[in-house]
Design a protein around this motif. Structure first.
Motif, short mmCIF file in Angstrom:
data_model
loop_
_atom_site.label_atom_id
_atom_site.label_comp_id
_atom_site.label_asym_id
_atom_site.label_seq_id
_atom_site.Cartn_x
_atom_site.Cartn_y
_atom_site.Cartn_z
N LEU A 195 -7.33 6.95 -2.77
CA LEU A 195 -6.00 7.28 -2.50
C LEU A 195 -5.37 6.07 -1.29
CD1 LEU A 195 -5.22 10.98 -2.48
CD2 LEU A 195 -5.05 9.48 -4.41
N ALA A 196 -6.40 5.30 -1.00
CA ALA A 196 -5.99 4.18 0.14
C ALA A 196 -5.05 3.39 -0.09
CB ALA A 196 -7.49 3.58 0.28
N ARG A 197 -4.23 3.30 0.60
CA ARG A 197 -3.14 2.19 0.53
C ARG A 197 -3.32 1.14 1.62
NH1 ARG A 197 1.97 6.42 -0.51
NH2 ARG A 197 1.24 7.12 -2.46
N SER A 198 -4.19 0.99 2.36
CA SER A 198 -4.39 0.00 3.10
C SER A 198 -5.98 -0.59 3.10
CB SER A 198 -4.09 0.39 4.72
OG SER A 198 -4.93 1.36 5.06
N ALA A 199 -6.17 -1.84 3.49
CA ALA A 199 -7.33 -2.49 3.24
C ALA A 199 -7.51 -3.52 4.22
CB ALA A 199 -7.60 -2.98 1.73
N ILE A 200 -8.99 -3.80 4.65
CA ILE A 200 -9.35 -4.76 5.69
C ILE A 200 -10.11 -5.57 4.76
CG2 ILE A 200 -10.80 -5.15 7.51
CD1 ILE A 200 -10.10 -2.27 8.60
N PHE A 201 -9.67 -6.85 4.78
CA PHE A 201 -10.34 -7.95 4.14
C PHE A 201 -10.95 -8.92 5.35
CE2 PHE A 201 -6.99 -7.04 1.09
CZ PHE A 201 -7.47 -7.07 -0.03
N THR A 261 -8.77 3.94 5.03
CA THR A 261 -8.56 2.45 4.86
C THR A 261 -9.92 2.05 4.22
OG1 THR A 261 -6.96 2.23 6.77
CG2 THR A 261 -7.98 0.34 6.15
N ARG A 262 -9.66 1.25 3.37
CA ARG A 262 -11.05 0.64 2.55
C ARG A 262 -11.41 -0.68 3.22
NH1 ARG A 262 -11.74 2.55 -2.65
NH2 ARG A 262 -13.25 1.11 -3.05
N GLU A 263 -12.73 -0.95 3.68
CA GLU A 263 -13.06 -2.27 3.79
C GLU A 263 -13.48 -3.12 2.46
OE1 GLU A 263 -15.29 -1.95 8.18
OE2 GLU A 263 -16.65 -1.91 6.38
N LEU A 278 -8.66 -8.91 8.47
CA LEU A 278 -7.18 -8.82 8.11
C LEU A 278 -6.75 -7.43 7.59
CD1 LEU A 278 -4.93 -11.39 8.23
CD2 LEU A 278 -5.17 -11.54 5.73
N LEU A 279 -5.98 -7.06 8.18
CA LEU A 279 -5.35 -5.76 7.57
C LEU A 279 -4.23 -5.70 6.71
CD1 LEU A 279 -5.70 -2.45 7.92
CD2 LEU A 279 -4.30 -2.51 9.78
N VAL A 280 -4.39 -5.16 5.72
CA VAL A 280 -3.12 -5.15 4.64
C VAL A 280 -2.79 -3.93 4.42
CG1 VAL A 280 -2.35 -5.98 2.50
CG2 VAL A 280 -3.92 -7.45 3.70
#
Length: 1437
Positions: free
Chosen positions: A325-331, A542-544, A265-267
């Motif tokens: 500085l990431a603002r999006s993450a993959i859960f 983007t951070r995993e 899921l990408l947030v």
């Protein structure tokens, strides 16, 4: 009546037609009965072996040596022997997701870490059978592939489809055509089309040479050429494939072992805005599962502050790393459910006052009133700046909210737009917790409403949604624990939520939620490694986010990961003397006691450096017993020592600036040593807190130990609760696995004593401890066993082949290791039953064998990272094989057709001799390169120990241990026989590869002792199949297929004559049992599966010696012309005998064409009308033959007509077998009695006219041939039932048999066929012509209307079957009874059969049942029937 002459009185008045009928009844019209004939009429006396018994196979290696074919090159040459590159050992670099491989930074590592890193980085070792995809398991003649193969064929248009309705062309229709069609619409403007205007018609073109005299032979030759031109080469490409399930002979290639991910899921966090902007706010995201009461992801920290707000903290924050500085993450969510929430927590800079006071301005001020409240806001901003300057490095809890993830996903998935905008918040009027969509979306859905709990939650295909979270709840200072959070989340789902009564903090947080793309760019792993592709390091990443699955995930480790998560939970300083109210905990990871020994291994949060040496918990203002909700993430060093520890320092923070008062005052200390007796220390801790700094060397002790002279809070009671969780592919966190690995590595390092737990293990008791640790592996938890599966199996295998030297004695651990492996793989099979293929092979184990397993101490030609093999130890030696062997193993392998000495010269007599010979060999460069590692290792060992230790060969030890094991261990091995078989085969191939024996003569590849063990093993397993097939059905099915695949593999690497003997051993045991049973169908079905798997070998044709002679050659070395010529005359008796043997299942045929003989024998026996209990196997055995022939037909190796003729010769007896079945074939002719063919009459009718009335010799003379008296062939010595009507085959089975017949006739050598035809009697020729007429009726195109009529009949039949099923369900006939009756052949079968598939062996599967929709299949049949005209049987017929 005139008086008859004397000699005429002795002449029988029976007419020839009656004779033919008589003989046809007695002999079934079988060309099998015309066997062993030659021109002189004498019978050749071969040793007769009934078809129900196995013959002795040819010694294939010996035959090829003594019968070389003098062909240097060409297509026929390729039929003689396997290609030289048939098997290859390939070392494939494993795919790495990241730009840089994940490995420890330390240069020196302990043996366990070294082995783990090697296991996660070394190349895959793959044994590749290069031509495997040409076997029948990958037959391209399947429904889904045939349309591609038919591209380019001309579209056929038939007059019958173009004709108008009606029985004939009637006058009114002719008139209609004349009126409606002009001369331009006609195919040709000819006077021959009488319905058109003759005056305007053009004459036909003249036919030159029409009246010329042309020899008949020339006309025939011209017609033959015309028929052959533009014919499709592949007959089976034009025929519908049988409607089969997954072919039993197909073994799918296991998936490559890889890192586990759930649904992703990408947030994306877009913006965060409050009514007032006076200070920086820090946010984090995490997933929680309410039902499991578990946090299921690590925290994702993000910073949405403006540059102005960030500037307020500049004195306290070093320059930020771009990874923070990431603002999006993959859960990742492995177990998505309706109970998953996305929880957002906010923090702010610590200030004077509790949370309620600090949150008040955010609740009372509105953005719209900014001008009115300007002075108050300026004052608040000034206070915030002061706090940021003084307390900028401390945080305090502020607010939180939660999003019910599955409601968002299901809402987005149900909308018709490309993206969704959803507003989430607490309703201010009625206090309802709801989602409000924008005005274009009709309808509302409350967030707490959920769908049914069992509904599958799919996160991979919903439409992206943009959420606006409008309200937050302020944090309660006394309700910060996870337990409180779970209560809040559960409450949110109730209609009467307590949260409704809370006053919200108004804000706007915009978030995008979407399925994660498969390969996102600019992505960082949880360890901050860059994932491919990462084009520019300056782009915001983007951070995993690492998942903590809600339940166990059973996937082996494949990447290096070594993370530690620390969760301070609560502190109780109520009984502590002195001022300690604004408490924060500083967490450090130390490698020594000195304050400078803090390691920079703590991951940063947001807008900060990547790593720091310390982390602080948030402060709850004026609370002496605070709760904490921090997550501190640490990168663990690969190698830990006793001095590594977590240090917790407790500070009182002075929020008010006072003179002579420090900002922070230490008020307590405690710590956790990272290692305890060599094991990583994790779990829940309740620690005492010291008032003083710990003394020297405190790190090796636990704080629970009362150190002298130290003062403790609350009398040394536990007052600080903290949880430590490790996510590591180095530390097993299982005591049994830890002990096993520790002991194995103690042997590696030869360091004694070993400390494990509270025990000190000395060298003299190491053997007992090692054996007990191996047996105790069965007590370990399954999840860590699976995570460390590859390393665990590697170590067990190493102990098998290199028994350790303990106290100067060699300890044999082969049996203990074999038992442990059997136990482990059975645990996996039982607990992970959803992880298996159609043959019961666990995918994790299959992947280990295919990709990971390799022989210990073997290296690829190219250097691989880390030490090679299985981490070979310098303290391993070899124990000599026991001289005392079980009597059952002293087997003399019999090779009935071989004259070679079984004691093959040059074969090493023991593994030790073999390895010595390998090391001493100075052969090719390839051999020297492969063996260099052995030589270096051996030299080193010899220097160290004074002797040359040699290794055992794993396949030999495995076979021996399996043969001699008994009881529960043997049962466990039988349950998962496939694992040990495949392990053995790969070990054998690797051994041949590294010993440079892949090109060696097959008889010299393996020692006799190993072959004896394999013989004993195969024989006992065949006995198990025969004795247990009725009570352990599922297990025996798996065992049967495993054994067949094993023998199939052995055909590629061992002496093939030896493998044929093994096949005969199995066949003999099973066949003896089959024909002693009253209902043999189950065991006979297993035998067919066994045979089909073996015959799926990619070199099946070569194994059948297609170029061999069936009789002893006239000269010792026949020339290629005499062996392969297709034009030589057949004038001698030997040649005639050769022809006869080609067309019958004689002993020579079955011996030399061994596998083809077995296949055709099974077909003949099962299709025999007198075979009891085998009717249900008709479809199965016919499909086996059909599959083989269709595979040959599409095989590019056999495209040459000369080669295909050789292949077809292997199936010439099929013609006779099918001729015998003529009475049982479905009648495809429009009128059954149109030609009065014999197949319409029961054989018993033939036999009822008194066979003794006429001499057989006279009868055959009348029929046109003079032959000796013959008897019914011994091939059908089965129980017979006289006086019964033979059952008719289904249409599908009949059609498959006929297409097989046509393929043989089409591709076989014409001269051989013609010679055989000339030897047939008139009766036989009549039956053959009858059979060909039936082929024409079967495959001729009858037009669309016929198929439409058949379609309607099928659907009518479907209704009848549905009614029968309803009747069975409602009770008048039990479904079980119906199935039993069907299996016994008692159900009534439709005389007309079915054109759309056999009903034999019908299983209760919806997609296979009678009422299945047949429209698609009808279209296929219609299309294939049209295409059938492009290919026809041999034109010479």
């Amino acid at each position: 009546m005139a008086e008859r002459r004397a000699f005429a009185q002795k002449i029988s008045r029976t007419v020839a037609a009656e004779v033919r009928k008589q003989i046809s009844g007695q002999y079934g019209g079988s060309p099998q009965l015309l066997k062993n004939l030659n021109i002189g009429g004498s019978v050749s006396h071969h040793t007769t072996v009934p078809l129900t018994e196995a013959v002795d196979p040819v010694d294939l290696e010996e035959y090829l040596n003594t019968h070389p074919l003098a062909v240097e090159s060409g297509p026929l040459r390729d039929l003689l022997e396997f290609p030289r590159d048939d098997i290859e050992v390939v070392y494939t670099p494993r795919e790495c997701r990241t730009l840089v491989s994940a490995v420890p930074e330390e240069s020196e590592m302990d043996p366990h870490v070294r082995d783990c890193v090697r296991s996660y980085t070394e190349d895959w070792a793959i044994v590749n059978r290069k031509y495997h995809k040409l076997g029948t398991g990958f037959n391209p003649n399947t429904l889904d592939k045939q349309k591609e193969r038919q591209k380019g064929l001309p579209k056929q248009v038939f007059e019958s489809d173009e004709a108008p309705d009606g029985n004939s062309y009637q006058d009114e229709q002719d008139d209609l055509k004349r009126r409606s069609m002009s001369i331009d619409d006609t195919p040709r403007g000819s006077w021959a089309c009488s319905i058109f205007d003759l005056k305007n018609s053009l004459p036909d073109a003249l036919l030159p040479n029409l009246l010329d005299r042309t020899p008949n032979e020339e006309i025939d030759h011209h017609n033959e050429d015309q028929r052959k031109s533009s014919r499709h080469k592949e007959l089976f490409a034009l025929h519908p494939a049988p409607d089969e399930e997954e072919p039993i002979e197909r073994l799918s290639v296991p998936e490559v072992p890889k890192e586990h991910f759930g649904q992703r899921l990408l947030v994306k966090c877009l913006s965060l805005k409050f009514e007032i902007e006076i200070e920086p706010i820090f946010a984090s995201l995490a997933l929680y599962d309410v039902k499991e009461k578990k946090k299921i992801s690590e925290n994702f920290y993000f910073d949405l502050n403006s540059e102005q707000m960030k500037g307020m903290l500049r004195p306290h924050v070093p320059p930020a790393a771009i990874s923070t500085l990431a603002r999006s993450a993959i859960f990742s969510i492995t177990y998505p459910s309706q109970d998953v929430f996305l929880v957002i927590k906010l923090e702010k800079v610590l200030q004077q006052g509790d949370i309620g006071e600090c949150a008040e301005p955010y609740m009372i001020f509105k953005e719209s009133d900014a001008a009115k409240n300007k002075e108050k806001l300026e004052k608040l901003k000034g206070q915030a700046e002061q706090f940021c300057q003084r307390l900028g490095k401390y945080r305090m809890p502020f607010a939180w909210t939660a999003i019910h993830l599955m409601n968002i996903v299901s809402s987005a998935g149900s909308l018709e737009r490309d993206s969704t905008e959803v507003e989430v918040g607490t309703g201010e009027r009625k206090g309802s917790w709801s989602e409000r969509r924008n005005s274009s979306i009709v309808g509302r859905r409350s967030l707490e409403r959920t769908t049914s709990g069992d509904e599958a939650c799919n996160l991979s295909s919903f439409r992206p949604a943009t959420l606006t979270v409008t309200n937050f709840f302020k944090q309660e200072g006394d309700r910060l624990s996870d337990e409180d959070l779970y209560k809040f989340l559960a409450d949110m789902r109730r209609p009467s939520s307590v949260l409704r009564r809370l006053r919200p903090i108004t804000a706007q947080l915009k978030i995008d939620i979407s399925p994660a793309p498969e390969n996102p760019h600019y992505c960082l792993t949880p360890e901050l490694l860059q994932v491919k592709l990462y084009p520019d390091s300056r782009v915001r990443p983007t951070r995993e986010i690492l998942e903590f699955p809600a339940r166990d995930v059973y996937v082996p480790n494949t990447t290096y990961r070594n993370l530690l998560y620390v969760y301070p939970q609560s502190l109780n300083f109520a009984n502590r003397q002195g001022s300690a109210r604004n408490i924060t905990v500083k967490v450090q990871f130390m490698y020594g006691e000195d304050p400078s020994n803090a390691m920079p291994v703590i991951f940063g949060k947001s807008s900060c450096p990547e790593f720091s040496k310390e982390a602080y918990t948030a402060v709850v203002y004026h609370n002496r017993s605070p709760d904490f909700h921090e997550e501190i993430k640490i990168k663990l060093p690969a190698t830990l020592t006793d001095h590594h520890h977590l240090l917790f320092t407790f500070y009182h923070v002075s929020c008010q600036q006072k003179q002579n008062t420090p900002l922070e005052t230490p008020v307590g200390y405690t710590w956790i040593p990272m290692l305890q007796n060599g094991r990583l220390k994790t779990g829940q801790f309740c620690l005492p807190v010291s008032l003083e700094k710990p003394p020297q060397a405190y790190s090796v002790l636990s704080p629970e130990v009362p150190l002298p002279g130290m003062k403790w809070v609350d009398n040394h009671k536990g007052v600080f609760n903290v949880e430590v969780v490790a996510v590591s592919s180095l530390h097993t966190q299982d005591p049994y696995l830890d002990k096993f690995f520790a002991l194995v590595h103690a042997l590696d390092e030869h360091m004694f004593p070993v400390r494990i737990g509270d025990m000190r293990i000395m060298e003299n008791n190491l053997e007992n401890e090692l054996k007990s640790s191996i047996s105790a592996l069965n007590s370990s938890q399954l999840e860590p066993v699976v995570r460390f599966l590859h390393l665990l199996l590697d170590k067990l295998i190493l102990l098998v082949v290199r028994p350790p030297v303990i106290a100067g004695q060699i300890v044999n651990l082969g049996q203990a290791s074999f038992e442990a492996m059997a136990s482990i793989i059975n645990r996996l099979h039982k607990n992970l039953d959803g992880n298996q293929d159609q043959h019961g092979r666990n995918s994790l184990l299959a992947s280990y064998i295919y990709y990971v397993f390799r022989l210990p101490n073997t290296y690829p030609n190219s250097p691989s990272p880390g030490p090679g093999g299985l981490g070979g130890s310098v303290h391993y030696a070899t124990m000599a094989r026991s001289a005392v062997r079980p009597a059952s193993l002293n087997l003399n392998r019999s090779r009935s057709l071989s004259n070679s000495n079984p004691d093959i010269s040059g074969t090493p007599t023991s593994p030790d001799d073999e390895v010595r010979s390998i090391i001493g060999t100075k052969a090719t460069d390839r051999s020297c390169n492969r063996m260099s590692s052995h030589t270096e290792t051996s030299s080193f060992l010899q220097t160290l120990t004074g002797r040359l230790p040699t290794k055992k060969l794993f396949h030999e030890e495995l076979a021996l241990q399996w043969v001699v094991c008994s009881g529960s261990v043997r049962e466990a091995a039988l349950q998962q026989a496939w694992f040990f078989f495949e392990l053995m085969v790969k070990s054998m191939v690797h051994h041949l590869y590294f010993a440079d024996k892949l090109d060696a003569p097959r008889k010299n590849r393996f020692p006799e002792r190993f072959m004896d063990d394999v013989s004993a093993l195969v024989s006992t397993i065949a006995g198990d199949i025969v004795s247990r097939f009725q009570k352990d059905t599922e297990m025996v099915e798996r065992l049967n297929t495993s054994l067949a695949f094993f023998l199939n593999d052995l055909l590629s690497i061992m002496d093939r004559g030896f493998v044929f003997a093994l096949i005969k051993t199995c066949y003999k045991q099973v066949s003896a049992k089959v024909y002693s049973l009253t209902n043999p169908s189950n065991l006979a079905s297993l035998k067919l599966d066994f045979l089909r798997i073996i015959c799926s070998h990619e070199h099946y044709v070569t194994l059948n010696l297609p170029c061999s002679l069936l009789t002893p050659p006239a000269s010792p070395s026949p020339s290629v012309s005499s062996a392969t010529s297709q034009s030589s005359g057949f004038s001698t008796n030997v040649q005639d005998q050769k022809i006869a043997n080609m067309f019958e299942l004689s002993v020579p045929f079955r011996q030399q064409h061994y596998l083809a003989g077995l296949v055709l024998t099974e077909l003949a026996v099962i299709l025999d009308p007198d075979a009891e209990g085998l009717f249900g196997l008709h479809k199965k055995v016919i499909n086996m033959v059909h599959n083989l022939l269709s595979s040959h037909d599409s095989d590019p190796r056999y495209a040459d007509p000369q080669v295909k003729a050789r292949v077809a010769m292997l199936y010439l007896p099929l013609i006779g077998v099918i001729m015998e079945t003529v009475p049982q074939l479905y009648d495809f002719t429009e009128s059954h009695n149109q030609r009065g063919r014999p197949s319409c009459v029961a054989v018993d009718d033939y036999e009822s006219e008194g066979g003794s009335m006429i001499s057989q010799t006279v009868a055959m003379a009348i029929a046109g041939t003079s032959v000796p008296q013959l008897t019914r062939p011994s091939s059908f010595l089965l129980p017979s039932s006289s006086g019964r009507q033979h059952s008719t085959f289904s249409t599908e089975s009949s059609r498959s048999l006929l297409i097989c017949l046509l393929w043989v006739l089409k591709n076989a050598d014409e001269s051989v066929l013609q010679k055989w035809f000339t030897d047939l009697s008139v009766l036989q020729l009549n039956r053959l012509l009858d059979l060909l007429y039936l082929c024409v009726s079967c495959f001729e195109y009858k037009g669309k209307k016929v198929f439409e009529r058949m379609n309607s009949l099928t659907f009518k039949k479907s209704k009848d079957m549905r009614a029968k099923l309803e009747e069975a369900i409602l009770g008048s006939i039990g479904a079980r009874q119906e199935m039993v009756r069907r299996s016994r052949g008692q159900l009534e079968r439709s005389p007309s059969g079915s054109a759309f598939g056999s009903q034999e062996n019908l299983r209760w599967r919806k997609d296979m049942t009678h009422w299945r929709q047949n429209t698609e299949k009808l279209d296929n049949i219609l299309e294939f029937s049209k295409l059938a005209f492009l290919s026809c049987p041999n034109p010479s017929l």
